[in-house]
Design an enzyme around this catalytic site. Structure first.
Site, PDB file in Angstrom:
ATOM      1  N   LYS A  10       0.812  -1.257  -0.150  1.00 16.76           N
ATOM      2  CA  LYS A  10       0.074  -0.106   0.004  1.00 16.76           C
ATOM      3  C   LYS A  10       0.686   1.421   0.073  1.00 16.76           C
ATOM      4  O   LYS A  10       2.084   1.501   0.328  1.00 16.76           O
ATOM      5  CB  LYS A  10      -0.942   0.026   1.210  1.00 16.76           C
ATOM      6  CG  LYS A  10      -1.878  -1.050   1.275  1.00 16.76           C
ATOM      7  CD  LYS A  10      -2.865  -0.989   2.288  1.00 16.76           C
ATOM      8  CE  LYS A  10      -3.881  -2.125   2.253  1.00 16.76           C
ATOM      9  NZ  LYS A  10      -5.069  -2.111   3.300  1.00 16.76           N
ATOM     10  N   TYR A  50     -12.582  -1.369  -3.579  1.00 12.18           N
ATOM     11  CA  TYR A  50     -12.916  -1.669  -2.503  1.00 12.18           C
ATOM     12  C   TYR A  50     -14.371  -1.165  -2.202  1.00 12.18           C
ATOM     13  O   TYR A  50     -14.979  -1.007  -1.173  1.00 12.18           O
ATOM     14  CB  TYR A  50     -12.410  -0.652  -1.449  1.00 12.18           C
ATOM     15  CG  TYR A  50     -10.911  -1.155  -1.022  1.00 12.18           C
ATOM     16  CD1 TYR A  50     -10.686  -2.314  -0.252  1.00 12.18           C
ATOM     17  CD2 TYR A  50      -9.730  -0.570  -1.175  1.00 12.18           C
ATOM     18  CE1 TYR A  50      -9.578  -2.832   0.294  1.00 12.18           C
ATOM     19  CE2 TYR A  50      -8.565  -0.729  -1.064  1.00 12.18           C
ATOM     20  CZ  TYR A  50      -8.267  -2.049  -0.318  1.00 12.18           C
ATOM     21  OH  TYR A  50      -7.175  -2.481   0.093  1.00 12.18           O
ATOM     22  N   ASN A 113      -2.209   0.278   6.631  1.00 13.18           N
ATOM     23  CA  ASN A 113      -1.619  -1.168   7.191  1.00 13.18           C
ATOM     24  C   ASN A 113      -0.740  -2.281   6.325  1.00 13.18           C
ATOM     25  O   ASN A 113      -0.442  -3.074   6.106  1.00 13.18           O
ATOM     26  CB  ASN A 113      -2.755  -2.084   7.867  1.00 13.18           C
ATOM     27  CG  ASN A 113      -3.696  -2.350   6.518  1.00 13.18           C
ATOM     28  OD1 ASN A 113      -3.623  -1.944   5.546  1.00 13.18           O
ATOM     29  ND2 ASN A 113      -4.866  -3.293   7.107  1.00 13.18           N
ATOM     30  N   HIS A 116      -2.286  -5.474   1.477  1.00 13.39           N
ATOM     31  CA  HIS A 116      -3.482  -5.955   1.302  1.00 13.39           C
ATOM     32  C   HIS A 116      -3.184  -7.467   1.204  1.00 13.39           C
ATOM     33  O   HIS A 116      -2.452  -7.774   0.371  1.00 13.39           O
ATOM     34  CB  HIS A 116      -4.430  -5.164   0.267  1.00 13.39           C
ATOM     35  CG  HIS A 116      -5.309  -6.197  -0.162  1.00 13.39           C
ATOM     36  ND1 HIS A 116      -6.776  -6.085   0.602  1.00 13.39           N
ATOM     37  CD2 HIS A 116      -5.814  -7.080  -1.078  1.00 13.39           C
ATOM     38  CE1 HIS A 116      -7.551  -6.815   0.136  1.00 13.39           C
ATOM     39  NE2 HIS A 116      -7.134  -7.395  -0.847  1.00 13.39           N
ATOM     40  N   GLU A 127      -9.979 -10.068  -7.334  1.00 13.17           N
ATOM     41  CA  GLU A 127      -8.941  -8.763  -7.309  1.00 13.17           C
ATOM     42  C   GLU A 127      -7.767  -8.986  -8.379  1.00 13.17           C
ATOM     43  O   GLU A 127      -7.180  -7.945  -8.880  1.00 13.17           O
ATOM     44  CB  GLU A 127      -8.502  -8.932  -5.945  1.00 13.17           C
ATOM     45  CG  GLU A 127      -9.503  -8.648  -4.864  1.00 13.17           C
ATOM     46  CD  GLU A 127      -9.127  -8.830  -3.673  1.00 13.17           C
ATOM     47  OE1 GLU A 127     -10.045  -8.481  -2.568  1.00 13.17           O
ATOM     48  OE2 GLU A 127      -8.080  -9.223  -3.051  1.00 13.17           O
TER      49      GLU A 127
END
Ligand code: CMP
Length: 138
Positions: A10, A50, A113, A116, A127
């Site tokens: 990310k 998302y 975070n 993913h 995805e």
């Protein structure tokens, strides 16, 4: 049990120079790369990726963050890929992530975070398809 999962490094992790360390840990854990790209999502693309979280209070923040800088998207292969990768990255909230996991080492918060990981075989397929054509997978 499927042998493929999907991941993103990310924007928080790419901007802090953690990309190499994270990829190294993934490869050392036995995953092989089947597709990979360095790219940046628009807000629209992040919102689409998302969309399942659309009604959640953190959705606008998530979309803004995920389009704030470059990411690395990848399809990874290993036996039991989805479950093993989720174990490797640790809990969504890094404060609850086990010692030695990628999020424990590199993540700053629940929102930012570091990585993913797909939560099911079905989503791993969806995805991966979001980012990669058939010609980009090996
Ligand atoms: P990820 O595994 O990419 O899937 C959905 C993301 O939403 C998750 O990681 C977090 O980055 C984010 N997320 C989940 N819960 C929260 C929350 N309570 N606040 C902010 N972001 C969240």
């Amino acid at each position: 049990m499927s042998n493929r999962t999907f991941t993103m490094v990310k924007p928080d992790a790419t901007s802090k120079g953690y990309t190499g360390g994270i990829l190294d840990q993934i490869l050392n854990a036995g995953f092989t790369i089947k597709a990979m790209k360095w790219t940046r999502l628009t807000e629209e693309q992040a919102g689409e990726f998302y969309a399942v979280h659309k009604e959640r209070p953190f959705y606008p923040e998530l979309v803004k963050f995920m389009s704030s800088g470059p990411i690395v998207a990848a399809i990874l292969e290993k036996d039991n890929a989805v479950a093993d990768f989720r174990k490797l990255i640790g809990a969504t909230n890094p404060a609850q992530a086990e010692e030695g996991t990628i999020r424990k080492k590199y993540a700053a918060s629940m929102g930012e975070n570091a990585v993913h990981g797909s939560d099911s075989d079905e989503n791993a397929g969806i995805e991966g398809d979001f980012f990669f054509s058939k010609l980009e997978r090996f």
